[in-house]
Design an enzyme around this catalytic site. Structure first.
Site, PDB file in Angstrom:
ATOM      1  N   GLY A   1       0.785  -1.232   0.000  1.00 44.87           N
ATOM      2  CA  GLY A   1       0.000   0.000   0.000  1.00 44.87           C
ATOM      3  C   GLY A   1       0.814   1.278   0.000  1.00 44.87           C
TER       4      GLY A   1
ATOM      5  N   ASP B   1       0.860   3.652   4.209  1.00 46.51           N
ATOM      6  CA  ASP B   1      -0.209   4.362   3.508  1.00 46.51           C
ATOM      7  C   ASP B   1      -1.300   4.796   4.473  1.00 46.51           C
ATOM      8  OD1 ASP B   1      -0.794   1.706   3.954  1.00 46.51           O
ATOM      9  OD2 ASP B   1      -1.900   1.414   2.101  1.00 46.51           O
TER      10      ASP B   1
ATOM     11  N   ASP C   1      -4.889   1.953  10.640  1.00 45.58           N
ATOM     12  CA  ASP C   1      -6.233   1.560  11.053  1.00 45.58           C
ATOM     13  C   ASP C   1      -6.130   1.123  12.519  1.00 45.58           C
ATOM     14  OD1 ASP C   1      -8.779   0.640  11.224  1.00 45.58           O
ATOM     15  OD2 ASP C   1      -8.643  -0.861   9.664  1.00 45.58           O
TER      16      ASP C   1
HETATM   17  O1  LIG Z   1      -3.263  -0.264  11.052  1.00 45.94           O
HETATM   18  P1  LIG Z   1      -3.566  -1.628  10.537  1.00 45.94           P
HETATM   19  O2  LIG Z   1      -4.857  -2.194  11.078  1.00 45.94           O
HETATM   20  O3  LIG Z   1      -2.432  -2.597  10.688  1.00 45.94           O
HETATM   21  O4  LIG Z   1      -3.887  -1.472   8.986  1.00 45.94           O
HETATM   22  C1  LIG Z   1      -3.035  -0.805   8.115  1.00 45.94           C
HETATM   23  C2  LIG Z   1      -2.475  -1.737   7.091  1.00 45.94           C
HETATM   24  O5  LIG Z   1      -3.539  -2.366   6.378  1.00 45.94           O
HETATM   25  C3  LIG Z   1      -3.309  -2.212   4.986  1.00 45.94           C
HETATM   26  O6  LIG Z   1      -2.471  -3.203   4.496  1.00 45.94           O
HETATM   27  P2  LIG Z   1      -2.951  -4.556   3.858  1.00 45.94           P
HETATM   28  O7  LIG Z   1      -2.837  -5.648   4.887  1.00 45.94           O
HETATM   29  O8  LIG Z   1      -4.309  -4.348   3.233  1.00 45.94           O
HETATM   30  O9  LIG Z   1      -1.825  -4.840   2.768  1.00 45.94           O
HETATM   31  P3  LIG Z   1      -1.360  -3.945   1.505  1.00 45.94           P
HETATM   32  O10 LIG Z   1      -0.528  -2.798   2.031  1.00 45.94           O
HETATM   33  O11 LIG Z   1      -0.530  -4.902   0.686  1.00 45.94           O
HETATM   34  O12 LIG Z   1      -2.576  -3.469   0.773  1.00 45.94           O
HETATM   35  C4  LIG Z   1      -2.559  -0.913   4.896  1.00 45.94           C
HETATM   36  O13 LIG Z   1      -1.823  -0.850   3.680  1.00 45.94           O
HETATM   37  C5  LIG Z   1      -1.668  -0.939   6.093  1.00 45.94           C
HETATM   38  O14 LIG Z   1      -0.440  -1.578   5.842  1.00 45.94           O
HETATM   39  N1  LIG Z   2      -7.850  -1.066   7.188  1.00 43.35           N
HETATM   40  C1  LIG Z   2      -7.881  -0.731   5.919  1.00 43.35           C
HETATM   41  N2  LIG Z   2      -7.124  -1.414   5.099  1.00 43.35           N
HETATM   42  C2  LIG Z   2      -7.153  -1.070   3.814  1.00 43.35           C
HETATM   43  N3  LIG Z   2      -6.486  -1.598   2.780  1.00 43.35           N
HETATM   44  C3  LIG Z   2      -6.876  -0.915   1.711  1.00 43.35           C
HETATM   45  N4  LIG Z   2      -7.763   0.037   1.998  1.00 43.35           N
HETATM   46  C4  LIG Z   2      -7.939  -0.060   3.327  1.00 43.35           C
HETATM   47  C5  LIG Z   2      -8.741   0.681   4.211  1.00 43.35           C
HETATM   48  O1  LIG Z   2      -9.463   1.610   3.841  1.00 43.35           O
HETATM   49  N5  LIG Z   2      -8.680   0.272   5.505  1.00 43.35           N
END
Ligand SMILES: O=P(O)(O)OC[C@H]1O[C@H](OP(=O)(O)OP(=O)(O)O)[C@H](O)[C@@H]1O
Ligand SMILES: Nc1nc2[nH]cnc2c(=O)[nH]1
Length: 298
Positions: free
Chosen positions: A162, A218, A221
């Site tokens: 991300g 990115d 959450d």
């Molecule tokens: O604060 P958190 O609850 O840990 O969430 C944040 C993470 O979740 C998403 O990653 P994802 O697992 O979707 O992987 P990606 O970056 O490959 O899309 C985002 O890109 C963050 O890395």
């Molecule tokens: N938690 C969380 N993960 C993501 N991964 C891609 N988009 C999102 C988002 O909006 N929230």
């Protein structure tokens, strides 16, 4: 003549009048608006542009004091307005009406487009929340703040996938003599469904002991991904670890495991996509960040 920006206006006003609270600026803008109304009612058409400018000058200052440029905000809002559906009120103004859900097979999204569909038909891309121009301005502002705090050689660690674009833009905006590395983190099990404890799927290719590290995400959450990485690098002996996230999903703050040091934007959206961020692995390539309208809201 100087082409004024929110920054040049705010700098001038602060030098001339000193710092101001937003409430005082809003009250003053309302007074200037009354003067504009007065010019109109008196038929004083020569002063209308000048009175309107007085209102705009205050709005520029408010925008700048909150990290924005008013002209950029107007451009972004007009891009959205042009794509929205409107209901005229009959007096030359109107209000925006909700978009119908988009058919599953329509064309993919383009920059600034509203309501681009998601193939599954389960959800769709909604409004642009942060367009490419606004992101690029904010990235430069973040870089300036980071440079003030972190001097010299740093190790920038982007979290894939991300944060790929954000890391590369932020790294190029920083003037530190930086090293660049990436980690992969997954919070999903082998079947790709349930979300659990984040685990490292690929590691940095350099030692971190004694280094000043800037972790770049990115979005934050639950904070699980970042706190896992901070723990990992701390255990390896990193000297200083800072965290930069582009988006703070504010609804998750009460249960968050970590507070990032640098935040690009706050959003109350529950799911977003674009500029590296996916929805079911799609839409990472979009230049703007959109809200994703999930089925319950569609
Ligand atoms: O604060 P958190 O609850 O840990 O969430 C944040 C993470 O979740 C998403 O990653 P994802 O697992 O979707 O992987 P990606 O970056 O490959 O899309 C985002 O890109 C963050 O890395
Ligand atoms: N938690 C969380 N993960 C993501 N991964 C891609 N988009 C999102 C988002 O909006 N929230």
């Amino acid at each position: 003549m100087t082409r004024e920006t929110s920054r040049t206006i705010a700098e001038w006003a602060t030098t001339a009048f000193g710092p101001a609270r937003a409430e005082a600026l809003v009250a003053r803008a309302a007074t200037e608006m009354d003067e504009l109304r007065e010019s109109l009612s008196q038929g004083d058409f020569d002063s209308i542009a000048s009175e309107a400018a007085d209102v705009a000058i205050l709005l520029h200052r408010i925008a700048h004091d909150h990290g924005h440029d008013l002209s950029d905000a107007v451009d972004a809002k007009m891009a959205r307005n042009r794509l929205r559906r409107w209901e005229p009120s009959g007096d030359g103004t109107g209000r925006h009406v909700a978009e119908p859900a988009v058919a599953a097979s329509a064309a993919p999204a383009v920059s600034g487009a509203k309501s681009a569909p998601v193939e599954t038909g389960e959800a769709r891309l909604g409004d642009v929340l942060f367009d490419a121009k606004r992101i690029s301005i904010r990235v430069r502002e973040l870089a300036a703040a980071i440079e003030r705090d972190l001097e010299g050689d740093i190790l920038i660690v982007g979290v894939l996938k991300g944060a790929g674009f954000f890391t590369s833009d932020l790294a190029r905006a920083l003037r530190n003599p930086a090293h660049l590395a990436f980690v992969g983190v997954s919070s999903y099990g082998m079947n790709g469904s349930a979300r659990g404890e984040p685990r490292l799927t690929s590691d940095v290719d350099v030692p971190v002991a004694g280094r000043k590290i800037l972790l770049v995400e990115d979005l934050v959450d639950t904070g699980g991904t970042l706190s896992r990485l901070v723990d990992t690098f701390r255990q390896r002996g990193a000297a200083d670890i800072r965290t930069a996230v582009l988006l703070d999903l504010v609804q998750s703050r009460p249960n968050r495991r970590l507070t990032p040091d640098y935040v690009g934007f706050e959003t109350s959206a529950t799911w977003v996509s674009g500029y590296g961020i996916d929805y079911k692995e799609k839409y990472r390539n979009l230049p703007d960040i959109h809200e994703v309208v999930l089925p319950s809201k569609a």
